[in-house]
Design a protein around this motif. Sequence first.
Motif, short mmCIF file in Angstrom:
data_model
loop_
_atom_site.label_atom_id
_atom_site.label_comp_id
_atom_site.label_asym_id
_atom_site.label_seq_id
_atom_site.Cartn_x
_atom_site.Cartn_y
_atom_site.Cartn_z
N LYS A 128 0.83 -1.21 0.00
CA LYS A 128 0.00 0.00 0.00
C LYS A 128 0.87 1.26 0.00
O LYS A 128 1.67 1.48 0.90
CB LYS A 128 -0.92 -0.02 1.23
CG LYS A 128 -1.96 1.08 1.25
CD LYS A 128 -2.90 0.90 2.43
CE LYS A 128 -3.99 1.94 2.46
NZ LYS A 128 -4.91 1.74 3.60
N SER A 243 -1.85 -3.93 0.69
CA SER A 243 -3.15 -3.40 0.30
C SER A 243 -4.16 -4.54 0.30
O SER A 243 -4.05 -5.47 -0.51
CB SER A 243 -3.07 -2.78 -1.09
OG SER A 243 -4.35 -2.45 -1.57
N PRO A 244 -5.16 -4.52 1.22
CA PRO A 244 -6.11 -5.63 1.29
C PRO A 244 -6.96 -5.79 0.04
O PRO A 244 -7.38 -6.89 -0.30
CB PRO A 244 -6.98 -5.29 2.51
CG PRO A 244 -6.81 -3.82 2.71
CD PRO A 244 -5.44 -3.48 2.22
N GLU A 245 -7.21 -4.67 -0.68
CA GLU A 245 -8.04 -4.75 -1.89
C GLU A 245 -7.28 -5.36 -3.06
O GLU A 245 -7.87 -6.04 -3.90
CB GLU A 245 -8.53 -3.35 -2.30
CG GLU A 245 -9.24 -2.57 -1.22
CD GLU A 245 -8.28 -1.77 -0.34
OE1 GLU A 245 -7.19 -1.39 -0.82
OE2 GLU A 245 -8.61 -1.58 0.84
N LYS A 246 -5.97 -5.14 -3.12
CA LYS A 246 -5.20 -5.56 -4.28
C LYS A 246 -4.37 -6.83 -4.04
O LYS A 246 -3.80 -7.37 -5.00
CB LYS A 246 -4.25 -4.43 -4.71
CG LYS A 246 -4.98 -3.16 -5.15
CD LYS A 246 -3.99 -2.10 -5.57
CE LYS A 246 -4.69 -0.81 -5.99
NZ LYS A 246 -3.73 0.24 -6.38
N LYS A 248 -4.16 -10.74 -3.16
CA LYS A 248 -5.06 -11.90 -3.18
C LYS A 248 -4.30 -13.15 -3.58
O LYS A 248 -3.24 -13.08 -4.21
CB LYS A 248 -6.22 -11.66 -4.15
CG LYS A 248 -5.80 -11.35 -5.57
CD LYS A 248 -6.98 -10.95 -6.43
CE LYS A 248 -6.56 -10.62 -7.85
NZ LYS A 248 -5.67 -9.44 -7.93
#
Length: 372
Positions: A128, A243-246, A248
Amino acid sequence: MHKAFKAVKKNRGTAGLDKVSIKMFEDNLDQNLDALMKDLKSRSYDPIPLKRVYIPKGNGKLRPLGIPAVRCRVAQEVVRQLINPIFEQLFHENSYGFRPGRSCHQAIEQLLIYADDGYKFVLDADVKAFFDNIPHKLIMQATAARIADGNILRLVEKFLKAGVMHDGVFTPTTKGTPQGGVISPLLANIVLNYLDWKLHDNGYKFVRYADDFVVMCKSGPQAEKAYDLVKYILEQELNLELSPEKTKVVRLSQGFEFLGFFISSRSVKMRSKSVEKFKMKIRSLTTRSHNLDAEGIMKLNRVIRGTTNYFATPFSKVTSQFRDLDMWIRKRIRCMKFKRISRFDNWKMKTKHIYRLGLLSGKDLCLAVKER
């Protein structure tokens, strides 16, 4: 000093806060370099604050850049050339970003080798706001671990603390290393080299390009363990954040984005964001208010050639994407010529007439790569 200036000139770039361009600096080059060298040696050098500019990042977001003055870019390049050979010996072989003789394509080729070897699960990780958040203390500790020269260390610290000027307001920099700074990529590699070797010591296969990296695994549970390890190292030891959204874990069959490509077990293609970025550049050059002339074709060719040079590779399958983009560009050109959108204009300005103007075909450039 001259070697550093040549490197800065080659990378081009705009003037900094002092409004001195590369050409203006070069007009009085020897005197400017002599004065800079005296300042660097006498420890009287003080960097000019960075000029804040924003560039489109995609999805309507903007990426902040900090543009140093030409004088400061040369100073950073001098220091970079002095310390880079020392750290280059320490960097992991799977680190590809901003290193001599290494490229994005080599990073993807290594990733595909791991995929062929059965590594079908991917930890697609994103740090992030990495460049904005690297702690200065961490950078200085990692640099001082190998560099004993106090003057060099003081210069690195001054580069980090130069501050930013935007709309006449000065903001001090207390963390991060600016995107746009000459020495920033090297400092990023110095910090993340710790993560590289931690992953290596734990037996993971990975590929990293600056702050963009993936870890390749043979099973889902192994990929989840890799995620836990990366999260722990970044947050607990490097004071950074995923970054938790990006970030995976995905199967290779699902595909993931890396360095502008969409990579899956089936193919390697341009990602949708890269296609849209290309279209944005073409749109800016083909508005109906512009004239269709030789200079316009030259500018279009520069964009087409640059994009195909990057995406048309032996490992990618992008010919059909560029075939569709060629059709779309021809439509834009007809709109420029006739100042309207009409399918009947295809007869008035046939494809062969457009290419007689000298326009490059992205599809043909892709096919030429495949035939090499």
